[in-house]
Design an enzyme around this catalytic site. Sequence first.
Site, short mmCIF file in Angstrom:
data_model
loop_
_atom_site.label_atom_id
_atom_site.label_comp_id
_atom_site.label_asym_id
_atom_site.label_seq_id
_atom_site.Cartn_x
_atom_site.Cartn_y
_atom_site.Cartn_z
CB SER A 22 -0.96 -0.05 1.18
OG SER A 22 -1.97 0.90 1.04
CG ASP A 28 -7.09 -3.18 -2.49
OD1 ASP A 28 -7.60 -2.21 -1.88
OD2 ASP A 28 -5.91 -3.53 -2.37
CG HIS A 65 -5.55 -2.57 0.91
ND1 HIS A 65 -4.88 -2.43 -0.27
CD2 HIS A 65 -4.97 -1.69 1.77
CE1 HIS A 65 -3.95 -1.49 -0.14
NE2 HIS A 65 -3.99 -1.04 1.09
#
Lengths: 276, 276
Positions: free
Chosen positions: B145, B221, B253
């Site tokens: 991320s 996600d 995610h």
Amino acid sequence: MQILSQSQSHGGTQTVFRHRSAVCDCEMTFGVFLPPQAKAHPVPLLWYLSGLTCTHENAMTKAGLQAHAARYGLALVFPDTSPRGAGVADDDAYDLGQGAGFYVDATQEPWSRHYRMFAYVVHELRALLAEALPLNGSHGITGHSMGGHGALTIALRNPALFRSVSAFAPISNPTRSDWGRRQFSAYLGDDEAAWAGHDASLLLAAHGWPGDILIDQGTADQFLDQLRPEVLAGLIASRRQPATLRLQGGYDHSYAFVASFGEDHVRWHAERLLAA
Amino acid sequence: MQILSQSQSHGGTQTVFRHRSAVCDCEMTFGVFLPPQAKAHPVPLLWYLSGLTCTHENAMTKAGLQAHAARYGLALVFPDTSPRGAGVADDDAYDLGQGAGFYVDATQEPWSRHYRMFAYVVHELRALLAEALPLNGSHGITGHSMGGHGALTIALRNPALFRSVSAFAPISNPTRSDWGRRQFSAYLGDDEAAWAGHDASLLLAAHGWPGDILIDQGTADQFLDQLRPEVLAGLIASRRQPATLRLQGGYDHSYAFVASFGEDHVRWHAERLLAA
């Protein structure tokens, strides 16, 4: 059952459920991992019982067992370690009350209404999972520390329900340990005869186990005095109990230890649960 | 460096260090895993940069990378995601300030004194680790991320320092994302020319990468709108950049996603870092 969270993981699914437990008379939370194989056919279930202060979440996020369970085709369940909630009795100590159910059915006040983790695991949650998940009825059980104690005692008392058992650094002789005497006194009362059914060493001495047992214990464990692996080791040897007891050099009591040997335990259970 | 904790793990050692950072002008904490091979000879180092809200601890305990690093013989380092402490500027939002350094060197008030995560990683921490650990000088970098953004931008700007790069669900085009514009404006000011050096898509378009790149992205996600993988994917294709970009069906995610593909990433780096 209410789904609190769900994520795809290693080709399978990691889900956190909450449900109303009749046995514990409160809401209970647990995690389940279903391997990819469960999409095609029912799979065996490996129970993982956690240690003091843990919830359903610690091992689920820290032990790395899902990768191995996905490889071998086992489902995993991570129960909580006690009843919880504002109305549930508790204690200021970390090793009594919420987070410290010790996998017993309390008979003493103020614990007896909610603290029934033995019956919860063996009967209520087992039945709930059998109904809700694609399981084939073949169960193994493992756990860490207080959860290793839970896995051993639950298996030794229920050989018809569990085909395989292992433990990481279990509390091996709680009737002679600071991790055991105070809690059993609180939950079960001062008559120590009632404690014997929750001591892995006493149960092994009395009944043995029809299969073999895997136990890992780190030699640098901070809590060796409370765990007393020497008592269980001595009984395994003197009873000629088929078992693999490994003293792992340099490992402490943390999840780093559990994660280091998680693959061995999952494989151990898979070999026994998947056998015809 | 002060040792905050240390556990044996997978035959190696997991240690949490704290040290005084001159670059960030505060105490900084990071985790290091040394594989068993490091007892015999110097090993390559794989950097893992974490995402928003994380400390050094989340990936260290949740991603399960140590098992793979032990197998392939890589050291791991888990830096924190920002400077921290009572005297360090912060913001109420989860995505600005402490826990959200975005791997840039802030030039604006009140951030510029401490928020220098780019220089901290590339220069100070790298030099510190080279001196303190048995490393062979071969470095790879990955992250998740915001940390995937960090890994890509740090590698793309320093191809002489990093031999391999990968990312899990990286923020791919922060100059066009809610995860980027507000933070770059705060840390770097409103002149967007200063932002381009911290946007993986813009850097790839401008410079490419001398090796190949591995990127995993879950199709489920929750943050696809902020991550903008389609921009980086388009540039990889149009530039003919050697890369493996995998859209992993059904993954979200979470760390369940990172853990599911951690072995592939560690192997990817090992193959490139251990090559002669």
